[in-house]
Design a protein around this motif. Sequence first.
Motif, PDB file in Angstrom:
ATOM      1  N   GLY A   1       0.802  -1.225   0.000  1.00 48.75           N
ATOM      2  CA  GLY A   1       0.000   0.000   0.000  1.00 48.75           C
ATOM      3  C   GLY A   1       0.825   1.260   0.000  1.00 48.75           C
ATOM      4  N   LYS A   2       1.820   1.368   0.875  1.00 53.42           N
ATOM      5  CA  LYS A   2       2.647   2.577   0.968  1.00 53.42           C
ATOM      6  C   LYS A   2       3.470   2.795  -0.291  1.00 53.42           C
ATOM      7  CE  LYS A   2       3.754   3.894   5.537  1.00 53.42           C
ATOM      8  NZ  LYS A   2       4.757   3.915   6.607  1.00 53.42           N
TER       9      LYS A   2
ATOM     10  N   ARG B   1       2.835   1.670  -3.218  1.00 51.68           N
ATOM     11  CA  ARG B   1       1.966   1.976  -4.359  1.00 51.68           C
ATOM     12  C   ARG B   1       1.548   3.448  -4.315  1.00 51.68           C
ATOM     13  NH1 ARG B   1      -0.681  -1.075  -7.953  1.00 51.68           N
ATOM     14  NH2 ARG B   1      -2.498  -0.137  -8.977  1.00 51.68           N
ATOM     15  N   ASP B   2       1.202   3.916  -3.103  1.00 57.55           N
ATOM     16  CA  ASP B   2       0.803   5.330  -2.965  1.00 57.55           C
ATOM     17  C   ASP B   2       1.955   6.257  -3.353  1.00 57.55           C
ATOM     18  OD1 ASP B   2      -1.635   4.496  -2.118  1.00 57.55           O
ATOM     19  OD2 ASP B   2      -1.189   4.725   0.032  1.00 57.55           O
ATOM     20  N   ALA B   3       3.160   5.900  -2.955  1.00 57.01           N
ATOM     21  CA  ALA B   3       4.327   6.730  -3.269  1.00 57.01           C
ATOM     22  C   ALA B   3       4.581   6.752  -4.763  1.00 57.01           C
ATOM     23  CB  ALA B   3       5.548   6.219  -2.521  1.00 57.01           C
ATOM     24  N   LEU B   4       4.364   5.628  -5.388  1.00 57.11           N
ATOM     25  CA  LEU B   4       4.615   5.552  -6.829  1.00 57.11           C
ATOM     26  C   LEU B   4       3.536   6.298  -7.606  1.00 57.11           C
ATOM     27  CD1 LEU B   4       6.731   4.428  -8.700  1.00 57.11           C
ATOM     28  CD2 LEU B   4       5.363   2.354  -8.945  1.00 57.11           C
TER      29      LEU B   4
END
Length: 399
Positions: free
Chosen positions: A370-371, A373-376
């Motif tokens: 999750g983290k 993916r959000d950063a990307l």
Amino acid sequence: MSTKDFIEKDYYKVLGVPKDATEAEIKKAYRKLAREFHPDANKGNARAEERFKEISEANDVLGDPKKRREYDEARTLFGNGGYRPGPAGSGGSFNFDLGDLFGGGPQGGAGGGPQGGAGGFGGGIGDVFGGLFNRGGPGPGTRTQPRRGQDIDTEVTLSFTEAVDGATVPLRMTSQSPCKACSGTGDKNGTPRVCPTCVGTGQVARGSGGGFSLTDPCPDCKGRGLIAEHACAVCSGSGRAKSSRTMQVRIPAGVSDSQRIRLRGKGAPGERGGPSGDLYVTVHVDSHPVFGRKGDNLTVTVPVTFAEAALGGEVRVPTLGGPPVTLKLPPGTPNGRTMRARGKGAVRKDGTRGDLLVTVEVSVPADLTGKARDALEAYREATAEEDPRAELFQAAKGA
């Protein structure tokens, strides 16, 4: 009868034919004289018996085209003026003893070698010409010649690491070596006789024109110089038998796949004191799960994250048989870039080492948390206006 006699005897005169006589004329003259002087027709006549021997001897040489050609060349070179002895000071002549020339001189003495004959040529030229006439046993100074052992070809498979660092491996080889049953003589009684064809030299001469001759392996003794009267049952008279042996062979460091290495003197043993042959080893190298090879350099592919490639950092890289090395990854390193770790490659011939070539491969994760993916997703939004393919389309239009 010595070689000197063969050179000086006129076999054409013995048979009563001219030097350009045909084979048929020589055969006809021989048959006529043989009937006339045959011992059965001249019982008790020693002169007729001697004459019959001379006729047979002449026919033995002139009746064989090869021997006749060699006889003519030998007489041209030595018997008819080529090197004819003459009194000291006479024009166009040389003052020396034909006996010395053909190995009949005194042993040693002034001007002679330790083996006798002029110049110390062992059996002298007579030994060479003795083979031309297929005559008798060895003369003074004649001896069977040493023979070099055969070369051996074999193969060995090494691991990748053994090929790089070198290795000592056992090799089981089968080769021809002196027969133990007959001690390498070829004769079951251990008493072979000197080959009469080559007079123990293992070679016979053949004329090449112009008074010169070339040498070939003797067809009767197969180049051995000896003939077994009572052939050994193990080696069939060859004096050589198959034998197996295991050797510890050192394969040098840095050998490559399919390379052929020559090891001097490690082949089959020689005969009569001759040197051993050579051993040729073809090396096959197994592949390695991590490293590859490019000449003296080793190769390795190292995966890195997108962040490492984009932001830069330090990357630990494994080496073959040694501790890891750390390479600095510059910011913005593209996928496929190759960096170099000096001195971490294969061993060169001079003892130094090649390099380790490290190729960077950007690793793309198959599943994102999750983290991450959000950063990307945030990064994609921040770079939405950038099109890395824009230059590609422009170049395509301009082409």
